[in-house]
Design an enzyme around this catalytic site. Structure first.
Site, short mmCIF file in Angstrom:
data_model
loop_
_atom_site.label_atom_id
_atom_site.label_comp_id
_atom_site.label_asym_id
_atom_site.label_seq_id
_atom_site.Cartn_x
_atom_site.Cartn_y
_atom_site.Cartn_z
N LYS A 97 0.85 -1.19 0.00
CA LYS A 97 0.00 0.00 0.00
C LYS A 97 0.88 1.24 0.00
O LYS A 97 1.88 1.30 0.72
CB LYS A 97 -0.90 -0.03 1.24
CG LYS A 97 -1.91 1.12 1.34
CD LYS A 97 -2.77 0.94 2.58
CE LYS A 97 -3.79 2.06 2.75
NZ LYS A 97 -4.63 1.88 3.95
N SER A 173 -9.39 1.81 3.30
CA SER A 173 -8.61 2.61 2.37
C SER A 173 -7.60 1.80 1.59
O SER A 173 -7.02 2.26 0.62
CB SER A 173 -7.86 3.71 3.15
OG SER A 173 -6.98 3.14 4.11
N SER A 197 -9.70 -0.50 7.50
CA SER A 197 -9.15 -0.51 6.14
C SER A 197 -8.43 -1.80 5.76
O SER A 197 -8.14 -2.01 4.59
CB SER A 197 -8.18 0.66 5.98
OG SER A 197 -8.83 1.89 6.15
#
Length: 623
Positions: A97, A173, A197
């Protein structure tokens, strides 16, 4: 031989690497490493295949930076002379990420104006690469890791879309990490989790989402959302893969002020013994926002858990939900402002408008209201401690429902809030959690539940998830690849627990059993010794005490119980063992040896032999 000649059916290990169909390969760790051991293909071959696959999914907006083959080559070359026997993640592709640092690759947090180029890997990325894993790229996210939807990534990155249906949200997210894993572009991916998330995108893409105990996976080299709450998470195709990654990455990092070691506060094999208790919310506390398909899948999951030995207990979850409301209505939003605030002051137009609306007001947050909120939170922590006195695990939907991308763009705040109904309290109340696939909605989209328990329950949670997934046997991610059989990783014994054999008053339902249960001991099994023991009722008491003595001939099998006890409670237990009893090794009927109660020969003076009864309960019933 005949079949090979007629049908040209050569074993996989004998096929040429170009002949082997890479698209048929399962990306789970065990399958890939089996191919490497058999020389079916190499890590370099796999990388080329994955980059080719990734080019087919540009519409999903998965990547902020997909590495080129040339950029990946040094990581592949580093494996030369090594093998899966040398490195636990040898040749395993993974994604990162883009709020987690990778050396010499920009970290953007999905905000071009924030971008910087780190000079070293984040702690977790460095551990994974050292174990043989190969980074494939940096993935898209809701800007500054603020959101549960995947729609809050501005141009040039764009909205990340669901792996199963591009009209629907991916969840956020950690959107790109989940979609990359589900589409078979990587074996696993790193995300982060402050408010859900690492769990919501797993549910929406048919993945395992491991949100380990806060601090177990170092956050050094991670752009903070709320530094005091943030967790690095793992998206994986299987439970085994998630646990293997955890075992590699969960190293104590003295450079992270919030780090703590991984320990097993719950016996990791707890769900393997029938009768473990799973708490579910009261019926009137469940919310699906009109999604009957999700409601049915949750009810089915509860039934499935019963079928594998769970005792379901309905509990009041209100304090969890009340705590959740404080995440965005308290000082933790101000914590987000410490990261985004400077950019909001200098270039507010560079911040996504939804992120700006959430974070900007927090710059005016005063300390005194913050303390009032913390006092409330401490009350909820106290209630949480009481909650766990008669439950081993708890489950809830991971998210109530899933929305189309356009629905979220039209109503970004409320629908994001709806999705977070079950997620926001976890880190505030120091819970570990695993998001688990439960099945598919009538729309064809995946949906799942989350199993959680207090800090240190990580491996126990993975154990329960493993048993559930084996029962459901869903395909991996958005592929049609079937779930592989579980490996032996779940049976690994924990150094935080000891197995202890008891044969008398400490057995279940007997006079001193409280000395076991008060220390958190768990009954593993009732069994017998090998036929090499004599059994005695010792003089003295109350309470009456047995003596187990090994003999060279003329022995019998004696009924015993094997328990698991926290290692840090064993000392106080030992102090209370009176002479002539002690702990030594006892042979079970299956030939294994377990630490348990034995008796010194001198203690048999005045004792009554009770071997013929075959066990303590039978003897006591005869009196």
């Amino acid at each position: 031989i005949f079949f090979r000649l007629v049908f040209n059916m050569e074993p996989a290990a004998k096929r040429s690497k170009t002949e082997f169909k890479m698209g048929e390969v399962s990306l789970d760790i065990e399958s890939l490493q089996s191919h490497y051991r058999n020389d079916t293909f190499s890590p370099a071959d796999l990388v080329k295949e994955l980059l080719s696959r990734a080019a087919k999914y540009t519409d999903r907006n998965i990547w902020i930076k997909l590495l080129t083959n040339a950029e990946i080559e040094p990581y592949v070359k580093a494996l030369d002379g090594k093998s899966p026997g040398d490195l636990p993640l040898y040749g395993i592709p993974f994604a990162i990420k883009d709020n987690i640092d990778m050396k010499d690759v920009p970290t953007t947090a999905a905000c071009p104006a924030y971008s910087y180029v780190p000079k070293e890997h984040s702690f977790v990325v460095a551990e994974l690469i050292a174990a043989g894993a190969i980074p494939i790229g940096k993935t898209n996210l809701d800007q500054f890791a603020t959101g549960l939807v995947g729609t809050r990534s501005p141009e040039p990155y764009g909205v990340c879309r669901n792996a199963h249906n591009a009209e629907y949200i991916s969840g956020g997210s950690s959107s790109g990490s989940a979609v990359a894993t589900a589409l078979g572009l990587v074996t696993f991916a790193l995300g982060t989790d402050t408010a859900g998330s690492g769990r919501v995108p797993a549910s929406f893409n048919n993945l395992i989402g491991l949100k380990a105990t806060r601090g177990v996976l170092s956050c050094r080299g991670v752009v903070p959302a709320c530094k005091s709450l943030d967790c690095v998470t793992v998206f994986a195709l299987t439970v085994d893969d998630a646990e293997k990654v955890l075992n590699v990455a969960a190293k104590m990092d003295t450079g992270d002020d919030y780090a703590r070691p991984l320990s097993d506060s719950i016996w990791p094999q707890r769900s393997e013994v029938a009768g473990f208790k799973v708490a579910v919310p009261k019926a009137d506390q469940l919310e699906f926002f009109g999604d009957d398909g999700a409601k049915e899948l949750f009810a089915a999951a509860v039934t499935d858990l019963k079928s594998i030995g769970a005792e379901i207990v309905e509990r009041d979850f209100s304090h969890f939900f009340e705590a959740a409301k404080l995440l965005y209505g308290g000082p933790w939003v101000a914590e987000r402002h410490t990261v985004v605030g400077p950019l909001l002051e200098s270039s507010p137009e560079k911040v996504h408008p939804v992120i700006k609306a959430i974070v900007e007001p927090a710059g005016k947050y005063l300390a005194s209201p913050g303390y009032k909120v913390e006092y409330k939170m401490q009350h909820y922590r106290t209630l949480t401690t009481a909650f766990w006195k008669d439950a081993d695990f708890a489950i809830s939907p991971t998210a109530p429902t899933i929305y189309k991308v356009q629905e979220v763009l039209d109503n970004p705040i409320q629908l994001n809030s709806n999705i977070g109904y079950y997620t926001n309290f976890m880190n505030l109340l120091d819970q570990a959690a695993v998001a688990v696939p439960a099945g598919f909605l009538p729309t064809g989209l995946p949906w799942g539940f989350t199993v959680f328990s207090p800090a240190g329950s990580d491996r126990a949670l993975l154990g329960l998830a493993r048993r559930y997934c084996a029962l459901k046997s869903l395909p991996l991610g958005a592929t049609k690849v079937p779930l592989p059989p579980p490996s032996s990783i779940g049976s690994t014994r924990s150094s935080d627990w000891v197995e202890l054999l008891v044969c008398g008053a400490h057995m279940r339902g007997c006079a001193l059993n409280w000395q076991m249960t008060d220390r958190g001991a768990v009954l593993i099994k009732a069994t017998t010794t090998s036929p090499n023991y004599h059994f005695y009722a010792l003089a003295g008491g109350p309470p009456k005490r047995p003596g187990l003595v090994r003999v060279s001939k003329g022995g019998s099998q004696i009924q015993v119980e094997v328990w698991a006890m926290p290692a840090n409670k064993l000392g106080t237990f030992l102090v209370g063992i009176p002479h002539p009893l002690g702990l030594g090794k006892v042979e079970l009927v299956d030939g294994t040896w377990v630490t348990g109660f034995i008796c010194e020969g001198v203690g048999l003076e005045g004792a009554t032999e009770i071997t013929k009864h075959g066990g303590w309960r039978t003897y006591m019933a005869s009196l």
